[in-house]
Design a protein around this motif. Structure first.
Motif, PDB file in Angstrom:
ATOM      1  N   LYS A 221       0.841  -1.191   0.000  1.00  0.00           N
ATOM      2  CA  LYS A 221       0.000   0.000   0.000  1.00  0.00           C
ATOM      3  C   LYS A 221       0.881   1.249   0.000  1.00  0.00           C
ATOM      4  O   LYS A 221       1.847   1.346   0.744  1.00  0.00           O
ATOM      5  CB  LYS A 221      -0.905  -0.006   1.234  1.00  0.00           C
ATOM      6  CG  LYS A 221      -1.973  -1.086   1.196  1.00  0.00           C
ATOM      7  CD  LYS A 221      -2.879  -1.017   2.416  1.00  0.00           C
ATOM      8  CE  LYS A 221      -3.948  -2.113   2.353  1.00  0.00           C
ATOM      9  NZ  LYS A 221      -4.855  -2.072   3.532  1.00  0.00           N
ATOM     10  N   GLU A 224       1.676   1.760  -5.240  1.00  0.00           N
ATOM     11  CA  GLU A 224       0.964   1.320  -6.429  1.00  0.00           C
ATOM     12  C   GLU A 224       1.504   2.037  -7.675  1.00  0.00           C
ATOM     13  O   GLU A 224       2.147   3.086  -7.567  1.00  0.00           O
ATOM     14  CB  GLU A 224      -0.538   1.603  -6.276  1.00  0.00           C
ATOM     15  CG  GLU A 224      -1.237   0.802  -5.200  1.00  0.00           C
ATOM     16  CD  GLU A 224      -1.112   1.433  -3.811  1.00  0.00           C
ATOM     17  OE1 GLU A 224      -0.447   2.503  -3.704  1.00  0.00           O
ATOM     18  OE2 GLU A 224      -1.663   0.872  -2.851  1.00  0.00           O
ATOM     19  N   ASN A 248      -2.656  -6.312  -3.112  1.00  0.00           N
ATOM     20  CA  ASN A 248      -1.555  -6.126  -2.170  1.00  0.00           C
ATOM     21  C   ASN A 248      -0.970  -7.445  -1.685  1.00  0.00           C
ATOM     22  O   ASN A 248       0.033  -7.446  -0.960  1.00  0.00           O
ATOM     23  CB  ASN A 248      -2.020  -5.309  -0.961  1.00  0.00           C
ATOM     24  CG  ASN A 248      -2.535  -3.933  -1.341  1.00  0.00           C
ATOM     25  OD1 ASN A 248      -3.700  -3.611  -1.124  1.00  0.00           O
ATOM     26  ND2 ASN A 248      -1.683  -3.114  -1.929  1.00  0.00           N
TER      27      ASN A 248
END
Length: 308
Positions: A221, A224, A248
């Motif tokens: 997280k 990206e 994730n």
């Protein structure tokens, strides 16, 4: 990477045809080809259609076979020079570029930050004009994609992206050639990316769907891929009937993958983020656990066009 660079430079560097009287140099019977890459910049695979990228791989495979397997001498770049700007060092990119260009008869000119200072001692515009007057193409490995865009706009010769903060197209073309040799076809394969949403992933996202390949991406997280690139990649997937999955969980991304792909957690220029990144990327590795889950010329190739 070597033979991908050969063909990229081969297609980009030469604007005018030349005749060679060199022993053992035969072009063979040209095959019908409607793809025209001669004289174009290679800044990102976003700018190329699936057929154009497939053609690059086809010629790469052909040159690799003729030079490496048959031992032929093909001076397709004889009398041509390549300016190589390396703001970021790289063993493989430099050696593959210099070796490939030299094997095709050309002369590579390596320029480090000690030799050239983009936008410092002289403007990017002036640099582009000087290089255009003395070389036939430029391969630039830089920090900022915007620098490449300016060079391409101002230069009268092809500019090739050897790496930037957004893309690394020649690396991915090399990977595709390897996959093509291993599987025989790229269509229908599933690529599993585990790691940072970086320039290499961006290049995969701009091209995988054009071959009919699915892409499964796992990043921590906050790491990206670029949202604008993701949006365009989703469009490519829809147009080509492929799947693009972002998540994730690295093991989930590895599930069903034909190839597991990753990259360094800390690229040059990110040294200050080392401690933070080492913590964030724990588990985003290609391990046995993940493996078990997945398991410029007018030259025409002589080899039959492979299946993609």
């Amino acid at each position: 990477m070597l033979f991908n660079l050969r063909i990229l430079l081969n297609k980009a560097a030469l604007r005018n045809g030349h005749s060679f009287a060199v022993r053992n140099y035969r072009c063979g019977q040209p095959l019908e080809n409607k793809v025209q890459l001669k004289g174009r910049d290679l800044l990102t695979l976003k700018n190329f259609t699936g057929e154009e990228i497939k053609y690059m791989l086809w010629l790469s495979a052909d040159l690799k076979f003729r030079i490496k397997q048959k031992g032929e001498y093909l001076p397709l770049l004889q009398g041509k020079s390549l300016g190589m700007i390396f703001e970021k060092r790289s063993t493989r990119t430099r050696l593959s570029t210099e070796t490939g260009f030299a094997l095709l008869g050309g002369h590579p000119c390596f320029l480090t930050t000690q030799d050239i200072h983009l936008g410092v001692n002289e403007s990017l515009m002036d640099t582009a004009r000087v290089l255009s007057s003395m070389t036939d193409a430029v391969l630039a490995r830089v920090y900022k994609q915007s620098d490449l865009d300016i060079l391409a706009k101002e230069a009268s010769i092809p500019i090739i992206n050897g790496l930037s903060d957004l893309y690394h197209p020649i690396q991915i073309l090399a990977d595709y050639l390897t996959l093509q040799e291993h599987y025989g076809s790229l269509k229908g394969l599933t690529l599993s990316w585990i790691g940072d949403g970086n320039n290499i992933l961006h290049s995969i996202m701009m091209s995988a769907a054009k071959f009919g390949m699915h892409l499964q991406v796992a990043t921590p997280k906050g790491y990206e891929p670029d949202p604008s690139i993701t949006k365009l990649a989703e469009q490519y997937a829809k147009e080509n009937g492929t799947k693009l999955s972002l998540m994730n969980d690295p093991l989930e991304a590895a599930r069903g993958g034909n190839a597991l792909i990753t990259d360094t957690w800390i690229s040059m220029g990110q040294e200050e983020e080392k401690k933070k990144r080492l913590q964030a990327f724990q588990g985003y590795q290609v391990t046995m656990k993940a493996v078990m889950v997945s398991l410029l010329t007018d030259y025409s190739p002589q080899l039959q066009k492979p299946k993609f």
